[in-house]
Design a protein around this motif. Structure first.
Motif, PDB file in Angstrom:
ATOM      1  N   ASN A  48       0.820  -1.195   0.000  1.00 46.26           N
ATOM      2  CA  ASN A  48       0.000   0.000   0.000  1.00 46.26           C
ATOM      3  C   ASN A  48       0.863   1.257   0.000  1.00 46.26           C
ATOM      4  O   ASN A  48       0.601   2.208  -0.741  1.00 46.26           O
ATOM      5  CB  ASN A  48      -0.930  -0.018   1.209  1.00 46.26           C
ATOM      6  N   PHE A  49       1.893   1.259   0.823  1.00 50.58           N
ATOM      7  CA  PHE A  49       2.807   2.392   0.903  1.00 50.58           C
ATOM      8  C   PHE A  49       3.454   2.654  -0.450  1.00 50.58           C
ATOM      9  O   PHE A  49       3.568   3.804  -0.905  1.00 50.58           O
ATOM     10  CB  PHE A  49       3.861   2.113   1.970  1.00 50.58           C
ATOM     11  N   ALA A  50       3.850   1.568  -1.135  1.00 49.14           N
ATOM     12  CA  ALA A  50       4.506   1.706  -2.441  1.00 49.14           C
ATOM     13  C   ALA A  50       3.521   2.187  -3.505  1.00 49.14           C
ATOM     14  O   ALA A  50       3.846   3.070  -4.315  1.00 49.14           O
ATOM     15  CB  ALA A  50       5.116   0.371  -2.852  1.00 49.14           C
ATOM     16  N   PHE A  51       2.319   1.600  -3.529  1.00 51.05           N
ATOM     17  CA  PHE A  51       1.329   2.004  -4.539  1.00 51.05           C
ATOM     18  C   PHE A  51       0.893   3.454  -4.341  1.00 51.05           C
ATOM     19  O   PHE A  51       0.731   4.186  -5.322  1.00 51.05           O
ATOM     20  CB  PHE A  51       0.110   1.080  -4.477  1.00 51.05           C
ATOM     21  N   VAL A  52       0.690   3.860  -3.106  1.00 47.88           N
ATOM     22  CA  VAL A  52       0.299   5.245  -2.840  1.00 47.88           C
ATOM     23  C   VAL A  52       1.381   6.197  -3.359  1.00 47.88           C
ATOM     24  O   VAL A  52       1.086   7.206  -4.007  1.00 47.88           O
ATOM     25  CB  VAL A  52       0.037   5.470  -1.332  1.00 47.88           C
ATOM     26  N   SER A 111      -2.362 -12.742  -5.244  1.00 47.21           N
ATOM     27  CA  SER A 111      -3.764 -12.638  -5.651  1.00 47.21           C
ATOM     28  C   SER A 111      -4.657 -12.287  -4.472  1.00 47.21           C
ATOM     29  O   SER A 111      -5.707 -11.659  -4.640  1.00 47.21           O
ATOM     30  CB  SER A 111      -4.231 -13.959  -6.278  1.00 47.21           C
ATOM     31  N   LYS A 112      -4.236 -12.687  -3.307  1.00 48.84           N
ATOM     32  CA  LYS A 112      -5.032 -12.420  -2.111  1.00 48.84           C
ATOM     33  C   LYS A 112      -4.753 -11.037  -1.537  1.00 48.84           C
ATOM     34  O   LYS A 112      -5.660 -10.353  -1.061  1.00 48.84           O
ATOM     35  CB  LYS A 112      -4.722 -13.490  -1.058  1.00 48.84           C
ATOM     36  N   VAL A 113      -3.500 -10.598  -1.599  1.00 49.13           N
ATOM     37  CA  VAL A 113      -3.104  -9.352  -0.944  1.00 49.13           C
ATOM     38  C   VAL A 113      -3.336  -8.125  -1.823  1.00 49.13           C
ATOM     39  O   VAL A 113      -3.779  -7.076  -1.334  1.00 49.13           O
ATOM     40  CB  VAL A 113      -1.619  -9.438  -0.518  1.00 49.13           C
ATOM     41  N   LEU A 114      -3.080  -8.238  -3.117  1.00 45.38           N
ATOM     42  CA  LEU A 114      -3.040  -7.049  -3.971  1.00 45.38           C
ATOM     43  C   LEU A 114      -4.390  -6.361  -4.218  1.00 45.38           C
ATOM     44  O   LEU A 114      -4.443  -5.126  -4.230  1.00 45.38           O
ATOM     45  CB  LEU A 114      -2.381  -7.392  -5.306  1.00 45.38           C
ATOM     46  N   PRO A 115      -5.499  -7.089  -4.444  1.00 42.21           N
ATOM     47  CA  PRO A 115      -6.742  -6.367  -4.773  1.00 42.21           C
ATOM     48  C   PRO A 115      -7.146  -5.329  -3.726  1.00 42.21           C
ATOM     49  O   PRO A 115      -7.388  -4.163  -4.063  1.00 42.21           O
ATOM     50  CB  PRO A 115      -7.780  -7.497  -4.878  1.00 42.21           C
ATOM     51  N   PHE A 116      -7.228  -5.720  -2.467  1.00 41.74           N
ATOM     52  CA  PHE A 116      -7.602  -4.767  -1.418  1.00 41.74           C
ATOM     53  C   PHE A 116      -6.580  -3.641  -1.316  1.00 41.74           C
ATOM     54  O   PHE A 116      -6.928  -2.464  -1.146  1.00 41.74           O
ATOM     55  CB  PHE A 116      -7.722  -5.491  -0.080  1.00 41.74           C
ATOM     56  N   LEU A 143     -14.881  -0.457   2.108  1.00 44.94           N
ATOM     57  CA  LEU A 143     -13.995  -1.237   1.248  1.00 44.94           C
ATOM     58  C   LEU A 143     -13.417  -2.425   2.007  1.00 44.94           C
ATOM     59  O   LEU A 143     -13.383  -3.555   1.497  1.00 44.94           O
ATOM     60  CB  LEU A 143     -12.873  -0.341   0.723  1.00 44.94           C
ATOM     61  N   ALA A 144     -12.963  -2.182   3.238  1.00 40.54           N
ATOM     62  CA  ALA A 144     -12.427  -3.264   4.069  1.00 40.54           C
ATOM     63  C   ALA A 144     -13.505  -4.291   4.373  1.00 40.54           C
ATOM     64  O   ALA A 144     -13.247  -5.504   4.381  1.00 40.54           O
ATOM     65  CB  ALA A 144     -11.849  -2.688   5.355  1.00 40.54           C
ATOM     66  N   ARG A 145     -14.712  -3.809   4.629  1.00 38.06           N
ATOM     67  CA  ARG A 145     -15.812  -4.725   4.926  1.00 38.06           C
ATOM     68  C   ARG A 145     -16.132  -5.599   3.718  1.00 38.06           C
ATOM     69  O   ARG A 145     -16.364  -6.813   3.863  1.00 38.06           O
ATOM     70  CB  ARG A 145     -17.052  -3.914   5.342  1.00 38.06           C
ATOM     71  N   PHE A 146     -16.124  -5.012   2.527  1.00 38.72           N
ATOM     72  CA  PHE A 146     -16.405  -5.776   1.309  1.00 38.72           C
ATOM     73  C   PHE A 146     -15.363  -6.880   1.105  1.00 38.72           C
ATOM     74  O   PHE A 146     -15.706  -8.050   0.876  1.00 38.72           O
ATOM     75  CB  PHE A 146     -16.423  -4.838   0.102  1.00 38.72           C
ATOM     76  N   PHE A 147     -14.079  -6.507   1.169  1.00 35.40           N
ATOM     77  CA  PHE A 147     -13.024  -7.506   0.946  1.00 35.40           C
ATOM     78  C   PHE A 147     -12.960  -8.513   2.092  1.00 35.40           C
ATOM     79  O   PHE A 147     -12.628  -9.683   1.872  1.00 35.40           O
ATOM     80  CB  PHE A 147     -11.678  -6.816   0.744  1.00 35.40           C
ATOM     81  N   GLY A 148     -13.268  -8.080   3.307  1.00 34.92           N
ATOM     82  CA  GLY A 148     -13.289  -9.006   4.428  1.00 34.92           C
ATOM     83  C   GLY A 148     -14.374 -10.051   4.267  1.00 34.92           C
ATOM     84  O   GLY A 148     -14.149 -11.250   4.501  1.00 34.92           O
ATOM     85  N   ASN A 149     -15.568  -9.632   3.850  1.00 37.10           N
ATOM     86  CA  ASN A 149     -16.667 -10.580   3.627  1.00 37.10           C
ATOM     87  C   ASN A 149     -16.346 -11.532   2.490  1.00 37.10           C
ATOM     88  O   ASN A 149     -16.643 -12.729   2.554  1.00 37.10           O
ATOM     89  CB  ASN A 149     -17.965  -9.826   3.317  1.00 37.10           C
ATOM     90  N   ARG A 150     -15.712 -10.996   1.441  1.00 36.07           N
ATOM     91  CA  ARG A 150     -15.340 -11.854   0.317  1.00 36.07           C
ATOM     92  C   ARG A 150     -14.323 -12.905   0.746  1.00 36.07           C
ATOM     93  O   ARG A 150     -14.422 -14.074   0.359  1.00 36.07           O
ATOM     94  CB  ARG A 150     -14.774 -11.004  -0.821  1.00 36.07           C
TER      95      ARG A 150
END
Length: 783
Positions: free
Chosen positions: A587-591, A649-654, A770-777
């Motif tokens: 996240n730090f790098a993408f930002v 695949s698990k870490v990057l989308p969120f 956003l966190a809630r959506f990815f957490g539920n998924r």
């Protein structure tokens, strides 16, 4: 220089190189030098100090973790018996053996160095680790033996012809238990991300230099912009952080009686899909007790006990089976033994030749079904078959003693008339807690496979009693003898129980199952060593054969399979924490990258200096990382088992969606900041906004990857946020720290933060959903 010393130097060199000789460090070092050249001495000194401090702290933590693992591995350092000049024996480390030393080895030992056999007692060796051939072969005095061979039967005294470090197996296995060489899926994913982000950084640097040349920007501004981008765009500390998490996890697992001999075995524990194990010593207690002895019609108890004692005395077999029989019958044999064939998993029987009333006889002992085809007397054959079917079906181990007249122990029994004398029945006892352990793995979706040398009905009965599912799926070694390698790949995944297997078949079963999912093998005997080596994760018992213990990645210190679920639960927690850690770094790098793209589109330089980035890093990555590390060594609850999804695949989308949301937020605040700040290369509004959004992102991230948090973890998260607020306030009250972190400009009054505050509140709400959506998924996918 000895092999262990070379290994340590290699690992320390790797630790130093990965903490010092990094792309990011190189870029920042050049930036420091250029800052001196262009006259900004204060910024150069401060940035250089931060660079050196980060390298020293990283080295210190890395070396500390390495030393912790080295100390753990000393527990399993191989020892061997050396015969001194006065014929007394001493236990020494393998590395202490010198050329010319006399070395004594027994069943289950691994030959410590190349040498010549001086004395052999029913010796059989397996050179599968060296040659790839699984067959165990007899060896005699005067023959050469190779380091790494496993003694599957008998014992020997050998004279060392060299040291272990000079052997072929030493060259083949150097680095197997290394702190640095082999990488887990998470480590490979982190390395790949760092590599590609480095390529992107190079392109960005070329763009910054080109733009500065075209628009005639000041050299100092270009240098600072490059330093800031290098500090933010490459998640350089990620690989080190993953290894550190695994190392701390290994230290904590040791307290759970699970010793890791590879740093990344922590992750492997959490990835098991096929769990293969032997019956004896894993499902059942390793000690056996004779329930009773059955004698056929026409035989006498005295004769049966005498011939049994002859076999035990002559074979020098110290297995649990023979020890239990000796405990049951105290008959002392006083006759002569002329010849002995050690019991072998490859033949399923052993034999001795003695003399009875002047006639040479062979006493045979082993699996009843290997003896049955050669029992000519129909009544005795029917008795033995009925006893086998009845008792094996109740989960009992059946051991038969028979005899026949012969002048020598034959290689083939087909031409002899064998007479059974006694059958010993052993009542197995399940290990305490084994049902819960089996249930734990099966609820995770792990398929339990039992690979045993026992009778299929015995194995099935015990497996059923332990709660293993699909116990009707049974095959035997005789059936597998007809399989090709393609057949193993096609059929092995369909079976749960593999009975009366030969050691070389264990290897083929494991190799075939690996294509069906991550495969672990639990074993303790010398005949399990090659299968453990072949598995994705080898697990051995502490009191098992030394060779097996040396090859395994994991050693169960309390000799109980029931210790494994606790270790796996901790591994789950470590994997979840690794996902959180990676998410923070990415996240730090993408930002940083996305923010660079936005400000470049609007024609502005990057709004943060290298020292600004350092301050943001401490709040958005450093302090959260400390809490994640604490959760690793002090887990507050059980984590849900990871699903099979790839790490990136698990870490990057969120992470990416959050970074876009964060950059939109920071970008809006950037455009609201004064023009003087936007062109200065150090925007106070952007600095504060970056710290705030980074902290908010971390606050919600654990719910995405860990699911439900324990009350203590929620409390710790809140304490971290409150602590960061106080620390940030303290930084802005100390002029020296403001100069140190290159915070320029006048701090505006609180009223000036009205619009930024509203924007940050909106961001917080959107980040929550956003966190809630990815957490539920993640929960719907099994996390």
């Amino acid at each position: 220089m000895s092999l262990p010393d070379r290994k340590k130097i290699k690992e320390l060199s790797y630790i130093f190189s990965r903490n010092i000789f990094l792309l990011t460090n190189g870029v920042i070092a050049v930036v420091v030098a250029l800052l001196f050249v262009f006259g900004d001495t204060q910024a150069a000194v401060f940035l250089g100090f931060v660079l050196v401090l980060n390298m020293v702290l990283g080295l210190g933590q890395d070396i500390r973790a390495w030393l912790a693992l080295e100390n753990l591995q000393l527990l399993t350092a191989p020892h061997i018996l050396r015969v001194k000049d006065d014929q007394s024996e001493e236990s020494v480390l393998v590395e202490e053996i010198k050329t010319g030393d006399l070395v004594k080895c027994k069943t289950g030992d691994q030959i410590p160095c190349d040498g010549i056999i001086v004395h052999a007692d029913s010796l059989e060796l397996n050179e599968g680790l060296i040659t790839g051939e699984s067959t165990s072969l007899p060896r005699k005095e005067g023959e050469q033996v190779l380091a790494g061979s496993i003694i599957t039967s008998g014992s020997c005294v050998m004279r060392a012809a060299g040291i272990f470090g000079e052997s072929r197996i030493a060259r083949m296995t150097e680095g197997i238990k290394s702190y640095s060489v082999t990488q887990s899926p998470i480590q490979r994913a982190a390395g790949m991300a760092i590599t590609y982000s480095g390529y992107v950084l190079i392109v960005v640097i070329l763009f910054v230099v080109g733009r500065g040349f075209i628009f005639q920007e000041s050299n100092l501004l270009i240098v600072k912009e490059i330093g800031a981008l290098a500090s933010t765009m490459v998640p350089q500390g990620l690989a080190f952080s993953m290894t550190l998490l695994f190392a701390y996890g290994a230290a904590h697992l040791f307290r759970q009686n699970v010793l890791l001999q590879e740093v990344n075995a922590t992750e492997k524990l959490g990835r098991i899909k096929n769990l293969c194990m032997d019956k004896t010593g894993t499902l059942t207690e390793n000690t056996l007790v004779v329930e009773r002895m059955e004698i056929p019609a026409g035989a006498t108890k005295e004769d049966a006990e005498k011939m049994t004692a002859a076999y035990i005395f002559g074979s020098a077999n110290s297995s649990q089976t023979t020890l239990a029989i000796k405990e049951f019958s105290d008959y002392q044999y006083s006759g002569n033994i002329f010849e002995a064939l050690p019991f072998s998993s490859w033949t399923s029987y052993g034999a001795v030749r003695t003399e009875e009333d002047g006639v040479s006889v062979v006493v045979l002992a082993g699996a009843p079904e290997r003896i049955l085809p050669y029992v000519r007397n129909a009544e005795k054959r029917e008795w033995l078959q009925k006893l086998l079917d009845t008792e094996a079906g109740q989960g009992k181990r059946v051991f038969c003693v028979a005899r026949f007249a012969a002048e020598s122990i034959p290689e083939n029994l087909a031409s002899f008339d064998i007479t059974p004398l006694a059958v010993f029945l052993f009542a197995p006892k399940l290990r305490p807690g084994i049902n819960d352990a089996i249930d734990f793995f099966q609820k995770r979706g792990t398929r339990i496979r039992i690979i045993s040398g026992d009778h299929p009905e015995t194995v099935r009965a015990i497996a059923t009693l332990a709660g293993v599912e699909h116990c009707d799926k049974v095959t035997t070694g005789n059936e597998m003898e007809q399989w090709t390698l393609d057949d193993f790949k096609k059929y092995a995944k369909e079976y749960t129980i593999f009975a009366r297997t030969f050691p070389e078949q264990k290897e083929k079963i494991i190799e075939a199952l690996k294509s069906n999912g991550f495969t672990a093998m639990v074993g303790d005997g010398a005949n399990d060593a090659l299968a453990i080596k072949k598995a994705d994760l080898g697990i051995a018992m502490w009191e098992g054969a030394p060779a097996t213990r040396q090859i395994a990645s994991v050693v169960l210190m309390n000799n109980s399979f029931t210790a494994l679920p606790g270790g796996v639960e901790l591994a789950d927690s470590i994997i979840k924490n690794a996902e959180i850690f990676a998410s923070i770094f990415f996240n730090f790098a993408f930002v940083g990258f996305f923010l660079f793209c936005i400000v470049s589109i609007f024609g502005y330089p990057y709004p943060l200096s290298p020292l600004n980035i350092t301050l943001i890093n401490y709040f958005a990555v450093g302090l959260p990382g400390i809490l994640v590390s604490y959760w690793t060594i002090r887990p507050a609850n059980k984590s849900v088992a990871p699903n099979g999804e790839r790490f990136l695949s698990k870490v990057l989308p969120f992470t990416i969606y959050s970074a876009v949301l964060q950059v939109i937020t920071i970008g809006m605040i950037f455009l609201l900041s004064p023009e003087s700040m936007r062109v200065s290369g150090s925007d106070l509004y952007v600095l504060l906004a970056s710290i705030v959004v980074g902290s908010i992102f971390f606050f919600f991230t654990p719910w995405v990857y860990r699911g439900v948090l324990a009350t203590t973890q929620v409390r710790e998260l809140c304490f971290l946020v409150i602590g960061e607020i106080f620390l940030l306030f303290a930084v802005f009250q100390l002029p020296f720290l403001l100069r140190f972190f290159d915070v320029s400009g006048t701090i505006p009054p609180l009223t000036a933060f009205g619009y930024p505050t509203v924007i940050l509140l909106i961001y917080t709400i959107l980040q929550y959903f956003l966190a809630r959506f990815f957490g539920n998924r993640a929960r719907n996918n099994g996390l």
